[in-house]
Design a protein around this motif. Sequence first.
Motif, PDB file in Angstrom:
ATOM      1  N   LEU A 172       0.844  -1.192   0.000  1.00  0.00           N
ATOM      2  CA  LEU A 172       0.000   0.000   0.000  1.00  0.00           C
ATOM      3  C   LEU A 172       0.883   1.247   0.000  1.00  0.00           C
ATOM      4  O   LEU A 172       2.027   1.204   0.469  1.00  0.00           O
ATOM      5  N   PRO A 173       0.369   2.350  -0.489  1.00  0.00           N
ATOM      6  CA  PRO A 173       1.154   3.591  -0.519  1.00  0.00           C
ATOM      7  C   PRO A 173       1.219   4.259   0.856  1.00  0.00           C
ATOM      8  O   PRO A 173       0.553   5.260   1.110  1.00  0.00           O
ATOM      9  N   THR A 174       2.015   3.716   1.734  1.00  0.00           N
ATOM     10  CA  THR A 174       2.123   4.224   3.104  1.00  0.00           C
ATOM     11  C   THR A 174       2.964   5.494   3.143  1.00  0.00           C
ATOM     12  O   THR A 174       3.522   5.909   2.127  1.00  0.00           O
ATOM     13  N   ASP A 175       3.091   6.032   4.341  1.00  0.00           N
ATOM     14  CA  ASP A 175       3.905   7.248   4.498  1.00  0.00           C
ATOM     15  C   ASP A 175       5.363   6.994   4.132  1.00  0.00           C
ATOM     16  O   ASP A 175       6.033   7.882   3.616  1.00  0.00           O
ATOM     17  N   THR A 176       5.859   5.813   4.400  1.00  0.00           N
ATOM     18  CA  THR A 176       7.248   5.510   4.049  1.00  0.00           C
ATOM     19  C   THR A 176       7.416   5.556   2.537  1.00  0.00           C
ATOM     20  O   THR A 176       8.427   6.028   2.019  1.00  0.00           O
ATOM     21  N   VAL A 177       6.424   5.048   1.839  1.00  0.00           N
ATOM     22  CA  VAL A 177       6.463   5.070   0.373  1.00  0.00           C
ATOM     23  C   VAL A 177       6.628   6.505  -0.129  1.00  0.00           C
ATOM     24  O   VAL A 177       7.387   6.768  -1.067  1.00  0.00           O
ATOM     25  N   THR A 178       5.964   7.430   0.530  1.00  0.00           N
ATOM     26  CA  THR A 178       6.050   8.841   0.136  1.00  0.00           C
ATOM     27  C   THR A 178       7.494   9.348   0.162  1.00  0.00           C
ATOM     28  O   THR A 178       7.833  10.296  -0.534  1.00  0.00           O
ATOM     29  N   LEU A 179       8.334   8.723   0.968  1.00  0.00           N
ATOM     30  CA  LEU A 179       9.716   9.196   1.125  1.00  0.00           C
ATOM     31  C   LEU A 179      10.704   8.430   0.255  1.00  0.00           C
ATOM     32  O   LEU A 179      11.911   8.642   0.333  1.00  0.00           O
ATOM     33  N   ALA A 180      10.202   7.528  -0.584  1.00  0.00           N
ATOM     34  CA  ALA A 180      11.101   6.652  -1.345  1.00  0.00           C
ATOM     35  C   ALA A 180      11.605   7.313  -2.620  1.00  0.00           C
ATOM     36  O   ALA A 180      10.991   8.238  -3.154  1.00  0.00           O
ATOM     37  N   ASP A 181      12.728   6.784  -3.110  1.00  0.00           N
ATOM     38  CA  ASP A 181      13.193   7.133  -4.450  1.00  0.00           C
ATOM     39  C   ASP A 181      12.668   6.136  -5.469  1.00  0.00           C
ATOM     40  O   ASP A 181      12.375   6.491  -6.594  1.00  0.00           O
ATOM     41  N   ILE A 182      12.599   4.880  -5.035  1.00  0.00           N
ATOM     42  CA  ILE A 182      11.989   3.854  -5.883  1.00  0.00           C
ATOM     43  C   ILE A 182      11.014   3.043  -5.044  1.00  0.00           C
ATOM     44  O   ILE A 182      11.304   2.703  -3.896  1.00  0.00           O
ATOM     45  N   VAL A 183       9.858   2.774  -5.609  1.00  0.00           N
ATOM     46  CA  VAL A 183       8.838   1.987  -4.917  1.00  0.00           C
ATOM     47  C   VAL A 183       8.631   0.681  -5.659  1.00  0.00           C
ATOM     48  O   VAL A 183       8.535   0.667  -6.881  1.00  0.00           O
ATOM     49  N   LEU A 184       8.570  -0.409  -4.897  1.00  0.00           N
ATOM     50  CA  LEU A 184       8.297  -1.716  -5.495  1.00  0.00           C
ATOM     51  C   LEU A 184       6.965  -2.232  -4.960  1.00  0.00           C
ATOM     52  O   LEU A 184       6.751  -2.256  -3.741  1.00  0.00           O
ATOM     53  N   PRO A 185       6.072  -2.655  -5.831  1.00  0.00           N
ATOM     54  CA  PRO A 185       4.776  -3.165  -5.354  1.00  0.00           C
ATOM     55  C   PRO A 185       4.909  -4.591  -4.849  1.00  0.00           C
ATOM     56  O   PRO A 185       5.494  -5.448  -5.520  1.00  0.00           O
ATOM     57  N   SER A 186       4.372  -4.823  -3.691  1.00  0.00           N
ATOM     58  CA  SER A 186       4.555  -6.107  -3.031  1.00  0.00           C
ATOM     59  C   SER A 186       3.304  -6.965  -3.173  1.00  0.00           C
ATOM     60  O   SER A 186       2.178  -6.478  -3.063  1.00  0.00           O
ATOM     61  N   ALA A 187       3.512  -8.244  -3.393  1.00  0.00           N
ATOM     62  CA  ALA A 187       2.400  -9.183  -3.364  1.00  0.00           C
ATOM     63  C   ALA A 187       1.992  -9.397  -1.911  1.00  0.00           C
ATOM     64  O   ALA A 187       2.772  -9.142  -0.997  1.00  0.00           O
ATOM     65  N   MET A 188       0.766  -9.854  -1.666  1.00  0.00           N
ATOM     66  CA  MET A 188       0.349 -10.124  -0.288  1.00  0.00           C
ATOM     67  C   MET A 188       0.077 -11.612  -0.104  1.00  0.00           C
ATOM     68  O   MET A 188       0.191 -12.391  -1.039  1.00  0.00           O
ATOM     69  N   TYR A 189      -0.265 -11.984   1.146  1.00  0.00           N
ATOM     70  CA  TYR A 189      -0.269 -13.412   1.477  1.00  0.00           C
ATOM     71  C   TYR A 189      -1.252 -14.228   0.655  1.00  0.00           C
ATOM     72  O   TYR A 189      -1.057 -15.415   0.472  1.00  0.00           O
ATOM     73  N   LEU A 190      -2.320 -13.607   0.168  1.00  0.00           N
ATOM     74  CA  LEU A 190      -3.290 -14.384  -0.607  1.00  0.00           C
ATOM     75  C   LEU A 190      -2.826 -14.595  -2.049  1.00  0.00           C
ATOM     76  O   LEU A 190      -3.514 -15.202  -2.850  1.00  0.00           O
ATOM     77  N   GLU A 191      -1.644 -14.046  -2.363  1.00  0.00           N
ATOM     78  CA  GLU A 191      -1.148 -14.143  -3.736  1.00  0.00           C
ATOM     79  C   GLU A 191       0.080 -15.042  -3.879  1.00  0.00           C
ATOM     80  O   GLU A 191       0.681 -15.075  -4.950  1.00  0.00           O
TER      81      GLU A 191
END
Lengths: 184, 746
Positions: B461-480
Amino acid sequence: MQAYGWLIDEKLCIECRACESACKMWNQVETGVGVRRRQVRVYTMGVFPQVRQQSLTGACNHCENAWCMKVCPVKAIWRREEDGVVLIDQDKCVGCQQCAMFCPYGAPQFNLRTRKMDKCTMCFDRLEQGLDPACVTLCPTGALKYGPWDEIRGKGSETTENFAPPRQTRPKIRFVKDPFPVKG
Amino acid sequence: MALTRRDWLKTTGAGLAGAPAALGAFEDYFQRASGAPAGMTRIVTACGICSPACGIQAWVQDGKLRFLEGLPGDVSGGGHLCGKGAAGAMQLYDPDRLKYPMKRTNPRKGLHEDPGWVRISWQEALDEIAFRMKQTIDTYGTEALLFVTLPSPDLWARFMNAMGVVNRVDHRDECFQTDMIIQKYTTGAKTWCNDFENSKYILLFGWDILAKAKLAYATGIVKARENGAKVVHFSPNYTATSRFANEWITIKPGTDLAVALAMIQVILSENLYNREFVDNYTNFGKYETEIRTHFAQYTPEWAEQISGVKADVIRRIAREFASNGPAIAPAHKKSLCANYMNSTQLVHAISILNILAGTIDRPGGRYFPRMHSIPGVDAIYPPPAYPPKKGRRVDGRDKLPLVNEVDAGIFSTLADGMLNKYPGMIKFSFWNAYTILGFPSPLKMVEALKTVDFTVVMDFLPTDTVTLADIVLPSAMYLEGNDAVARDYIAKYPQTVARKAVSAPIFEAKSIAYVAIELGKRLCPDYFKTPDGSWINPSTLLDEKVRRAGLGENFADFAAKGLVEKPQPFVPRTTFVSVAGADGKCQIYVPQFVAKGADPLPKWIPKRDQPNEHYPYYYMTFIPAVHRRNTTENNSILHEMFPTNAAIINPALAKKHGIAEGQKVLVRSRAGQIELPAHLSETVPPDVVMVAHGFGHVSRALSLAGGVGARDGDLIPDASIDDFVAAGNYGGSSCIMDAVCSIEPL
Ligand code: SF4
Ligand code: SF4
Ligand code: SF4
């Protein structure tokens, strides 16, 4: 008519709200439109530290004398003969909220998007398949059970704290009052 | 695929004969009807929201996940799910999920800056990350890398080891780290297993264990009470657990240690301990004089002064605990005994109570897990030797040798390390599934992160930490994803559940194991090859793990079984403790602690912050039962149940300050301040302000949770490592409950 009813053992409720999630998921009830067909309500009584809480999972009680049905001006609320489930016909409902005013249990709720009333159906589609209602299936402690009304009505008391007096509508629900007989 | 109830028992019921609990304990008058909903396909998988990994049967309709329910016959959760587990599909289909790798275009970083994301390919993202990592190491050495991630999965651990990453931190100082350290030295094995259902006396220090789900625990306690056990709950505030307990005893925040020490004193002075166990399986005999002398000072009268619990109550509970066994005092994590400066000492005292009760690895007590052993990647494809880890620890963890030893944490000293101790040392950081909200003084962590040249954040999810990133990687979740999950919460006998993907990853989400391999190929290829020279393939690896663990021929075979159990009689251990010099005995007195600068026996130390004239009230936080810290607030079903937080205060306190229900208040501590509405409740003592954790996400890309509620962490002071050393907090407990505050109406 094989009617069904709820059996609540309030002391066993751990407030996990699996019943609420299950209802939403199975019935695909839209979120954010003000409808929570099943809802766990928590009541606080007393003064700290002589304090006590009660959590009550509630939905429609498919009353024997359903006031919601009586007061509906367009006869949108009806009862299924085969299982006594009280339902709202979405085609007929005009969203006047009369039923909400007369139901003592806050069961019918106004859907802000469809502008009609919505409430628990006792998962009649599951009952037809021989399955428990979704909420009962998920409840991890057995705090929430259901069953044939003839069996349930003898299993517990008619009312409990914070539950509107059942005399008028005769809700199909019973409460187990003392689940922990201390042994030995 | 239509299944009858009989078919189900066939697929999941392998272990039922040996495990009566598996049939579900609560169907006393109604047999659960379980059958296949018409037109739906069943997939057996495991919940991944919290750790007991409750078995799930997922119902899929027209390719879409429709309904999640418990796996019949599964002991974890008794074949049920909690509210969070049941709502997991809303996370899978959350429209806000990160879908593609993205790159920042706005060089200015801040919680309120628009990063100016542009979509990039996975290839480009991985190349850039590998380039930045390599450049950082070449110029500054490996100590300039910071990994804010858990060590798991094993492929990720291999990647970090191969790169010689020295600065890896995680949240365990806020969670079970103190318990991990104490268990290692007092009883031997790390365990979360509590045999509640066979216990006759359950003593809970502060833990709202029932409402926090971890259904494996909750259902165990419910069964215990059905079996006539007594449950005692020490807690400053009244909770769902207090209601369920036979006895709720209110206590001053952060003083559980005094009560536990006094209980030990009573049990020793009245010789109420379990002689058979203590004489044969502990080092009591060897250190009897030291032990008796040490605890003699901690009388119930002394503890009453500190804790506010009456001396005669402490004395009675101690006697009951020692004489109505089997008894258990579970310890685990932050929500138990919370997280104060003295929590390590408290966990040691609790461990001693269990040892004195004689219920370590005994029925009704704390037992060691009996699990299938699933080999890790290093056992299957032995790696070349890992390089030594060189460099300075930015969080200063090596000043706490016991923490260093268990390779845990630590969050609470990270910002101080980055800003004050080693400013500018960290040049590259990689975050996986951790948000700024999880830190004490989160804004300080934001400032620390701004000093880092390049930051990668992998999340779903686009959390606050994501807002501070230079590169963001989308993560799969447990149902995937697919996995074999060996139960370690309820492991009386081995039981491993297949976590089978119920959906392909949405858009371009990938797992962290994929990232490990892809970065490995680019940066440390020798570690990611199989003996035949091909790259390691995660699904071949999983097949091999399953085969070697004896769960099936391969994953598909295992997944068809769903849950594999190996019922076996419970054989209590006769040797304990793996650390050198412990002679196979449980250690009450821990001689090894002395050399590490810690006390061999728990002694009283006060919590860090005490109410004072500026901040007269205790500040307490909690995680609502329907949320999993920082990860579920955007789940639309759970959001509806618990959308935001409030300052929960006693009406008497509200009256004193002229605060009305729902009125906005300002809550301040020495670390910061938050504004939020007041909620009046008789469940909290009049000297406490209580705030739910997990709210106050800034990121507006979270359409439900963003901008809602207040960040409880703003009031919790972070710490320097020297503070911890000076206070004798040798377990590095992060003090996330150890704050005091003021409150005023706005
Ligand atoms: S509970 Fe309310 S909505 Fe349900 S049948 Fe009774 S009166 Fe009608
Ligand atoms: S699922 Fe059962 S235990 Fe959980 S909140 Fe509902 S009634 Fe209570
Ligand atoms: S307790 Fe709830 S969240 Fe945890 S694994 Fe079980 S169902 Fe999932």
